[in-house]
Every structure is written in C-alpha cells, then in structure tokens.
Design a protein around this motif. Sequence first.
Motif, PDB file in Angstrom:
ATOM      1  N   ASP A   1      43.302  37.441  43.672  1.00 44.69           N
ATOM      2  CA  ASP A   1      44.618  37.988  43.340  1.00 44.69           C
ATOM      3  C   ASP A   1      45.508  36.961  42.647  1.00 44.69           C
ATOM      4  O   ASP A   1      46.355  37.323  41.822  1.00 44.69           O
ATOM      5  N   TYR A   2      45.335  35.698  42.967  1.00 43.16           N
ATOM      6  CA  TYR A   2      46.146  34.635  42.371  1.00 43.16           C
ATOM      7  C   TYR A   2      45.465  33.976  41.182  1.00 43.16           C
ATOM      8  O   TYR A   2      45.967  32.992  40.643  1.00 43.16           O
ATOM      9  N   THR A   3      44.335  34.515  40.758  1.00 37.38           N
ATOM     10  CA  THR A   3      43.621  33.979  39.607  1.00 37.38           C
ATOM     11  C   THR A   3      44.056  34.756  38.370  1.00 37.38           C
ATOM     12  O   THR A   3      43.783  35.949  38.255  1.00 37.38           O
ATOM     13  N   ASP A   4      44.740  34.082  37.463  1.00 42.49           N
ATOM     14  CA  ASP A   4      45.292  34.750  36.287  1.00 42.49           C
ATOM     15  C   ASP A   4      44.227  35.127  35.263  1.00 42.49           C
ATOM     16  O   ASP A   4      44.360  36.128  34.579  1.00 42.49           O
ATOM     17  N   ASP A   5      43.192  34.325  35.155  1.00 43.18           N
ATOM     18  CA  ASP A   5      42.121  34.567  34.181  1.00 43.18           C
ATOM     19  C   ASP A   5      41.198  35.661  34.715  1.00 43.18           C
ATOM     20  O   ASP A   5      40.523  35.471  35.733  1.00 43.18           O
ATOM     21  N   ASP A   6      41.181  36.795  34.024  1.00 44.83           N
ATOM     22  CA  ASP A   6      40.380  37.930  34.487  1.00 44.83           C
ATOM     23  C   ASP A   6      38.898  37.582  34.607  1.00 44.83           C
ATOM     24  O   ASP A   6      38.247  37.990  35.569  1.00 44.83           O
ATOM     25  N   SER A   7      38.371  36.825  33.658  1.00 45.02           N
ATOM     26  CA  SER A   7      36.949  36.489  33.704  1.00 45.02           C
ATOM     27  C   SER A   7      36.632  35.556  34.866  1.00 45.02           C
ATOM     28  O   SER A   7      35.499  35.541  35.357  1.00 45.02           O
ATOM     29  N   ALA A   8      37.597  34.799  35.337  1.00 45.93           N
ATOM     30  CA  ALA A   8      37.396  33.942  36.518  1.00 45.93           C
ATOM     31  C   ALA A   8      37.650  34.722  37.806  1.00 45.93           C
ATOM     32  O   ALA A   8      37.046  34.430  38.845  1.00 45.93           O
ATOM     33  N   ALA A   9      38.522  35.712  37.744  1.00 46.30           N
ATOM     34  CA  ALA A   9      38.848  36.498  38.938  1.00 46.30           C
ATOM     35  C   ALA A   9      37.721  37.451  39.322  1.00 46.30           C
ATOM     36  O   ALA A   9      37.468  37.673  40.515  1.00 46.30           O
ATOM     37  N   ILE A  10      37.041  38.001  38.340  1.00 46.36           N
ATOM     38  CA  ILE A  10      36.015  39.013  38.623  1.00 46.36           C
ATOM     39  C   ILE A  10      34.930  38.503  39.569  1.00 46.36           C
ATOM     40  O   ILE A  10      34.607  39.186  40.547  1.00 46.36           O
ATOM     41  N   PRO A  11      34.347  37.315  39.359  1.00 44.22           N
ATOM     42  CA  PRO A  11      33.337  36.843  40.319  1.00 44.22           C
ATOM     43  C   PRO A  11      33.897  36.633  41.730  1.00 44.22           C
ATOM     44  O   PRO A  11      33.178  36.821  42.719  1.00 44.22           O
ATOM     45  N   LEU A  12      35.172  36.294  41.828  1.00 46.55           N
ATOM     46  CA  LEU A  12      35.797  36.134  43.143  1.00 46.55           C
ATOM     47  C   LEU A  12      35.933  37.492  43.821  1.00 46.55           C
ATOM     48  O   LEU A  12      35.655  37.625  45.015  1.00 46.55           O
ATOM     49  N   TYR A  13      36.360  38.492  43.059  1.00 44.40           N
ATOM     50  CA  TYR A  13      36.432  39.846  43.614  1.00 44.40           C
ATOM     51  C   TYR A  13      35.045  40.350  43.995  1.00 44.40           C
ATOM     52  O   TYR A  13      34.888  41.042  45.005  1.00 44.40           O
ATOM     53  N   GLU A  14      34.040  40.015  43.192  1.00 49.10           N
ATOM     54  CA  GLU A  14      32.675  40.446  43.519  1.00 49.10           C
ATOM     55  C   GLU A  14      32.193  39.817  44.823  1.00 49.10           C
ATOM     56  O   GLU A  14      31.517  40.464  45.622  1.00 49.10           O
ATOM     57  N   LYS A  15      32.563  38.562  45.036  1.00 52.57           N
ATOM     58  CA  LYS A  15      32.219  37.903  46.302  1.00 52.57           C
ATOM     59  C   LYS A  15      32.943  38.590  47.462  1.00 52.57           C
ATOM     60  O   LYS A  15      32.363  38.829  48.523  1.00 52.57           O
ATOM     61  N   ALA A  16      34.202  38.932  47.248  1.00 54.84           N
ATOM     62  CA  ALA A  16      34.976  39.655  48.268  1.00 54.84           C
ATOM     63  C   ALA A  16      34.369  41.026  48.528  1.00 54.84           C
ATOM     64  O   ALA A  16      34.295  41.476  49.678  1.00 54.84           O
ATOM     65  N   LEU A  17      33.915  41.682  47.466  1.00 49.90           N
ATOM     66  CA  LEU A  17      33.310  43.008  47.602  1.00 49.90           C
ATOM     67  C   LEU A  17      32.044  42.945  48.453  1.00 49.90           C
ATOM     68  O   LEU A  17      31.839  43.783  49.333  1.00 49.90           O
TER      69      LEU A  17
END
Length: 131
Positions: free
Chosen positions: A60-76
């Motif tokens: 949520d605090y990662t501004d770069d979408d391409s960097a945020a997506i793998p973090l969300y995938e890990k959360a998922l």
Amino acid sequence: MKIPNDIYAIVLDLATKLTDAREAGHTKRFWEQYNQLRKFCDAQESHGVVHPFLWETLADYTDDDSAAIPLYEKALKAAQAICDADYLSSIQFALAERHQVMGNSDLAYQYALAANQTVKNVDDVELRRNI
C-alpha cells in the motif's frame, strides 16, 4: 490466523509515520520509514511469520506499481493460505487497481472479478461498496 498484537502495533506505528511523512512532504523521512517497514516484513518472514497484513501494508505504501504488485502477490498467497476473505478481497482489489494503472486490463479485470466474488463473504460494508 490473527496478527500478533506486537507485530500489529509496530506496523501500525510505521504506517502512521509513513503517512505523516508523506503528508508533510518529507521524502527522506518517508523512505527511512518505508525501509524500516520493509526490513521488519523481511525479518518477520525469516522468523516464519508470513501474514497478509505485513505485505499488503508494505505494498500500500509502495508508489511504484511494478514494485507493489509482487508485494501484493505475496500478501495474496498468505491470505489464501489462511483462507481469509477480508484480506483476499482487499488484496485482489488492490491488484486490479495496480494492473489497470499499468495497462494490464485483462489481469485487472480478472482480479476485479475475483475481488467481487470474494467480497461477498465479507462483513466490511465499506470494502464491499468500494469493490
């Protein structure tokens, strides 16, 4: 799997500091807090604590979408492991938004559909309305 109170308190404190730094326009302080949150998430993972709350907050605090997506995938993956519809639906929705911004319309649509299906099992009215 309930997030331990001490972990929740630390993440909440860091998230509050991140929000304050962003709102005040203090880029250096924001990145210092962001890096602390990243290190904390990594440390928890190395201790076997893999909870969607950690990675979703960091994403949520990662501004770069391409960097945020793998973090969300890990959360998922963590949310799927504990079968938590609240986390699943909010993470799927965030992934839909990030993929849409990046021009990945097909993936965005798939995640949006998944979020819409999953949120039917959630009591959070605001989340249901947003999705």
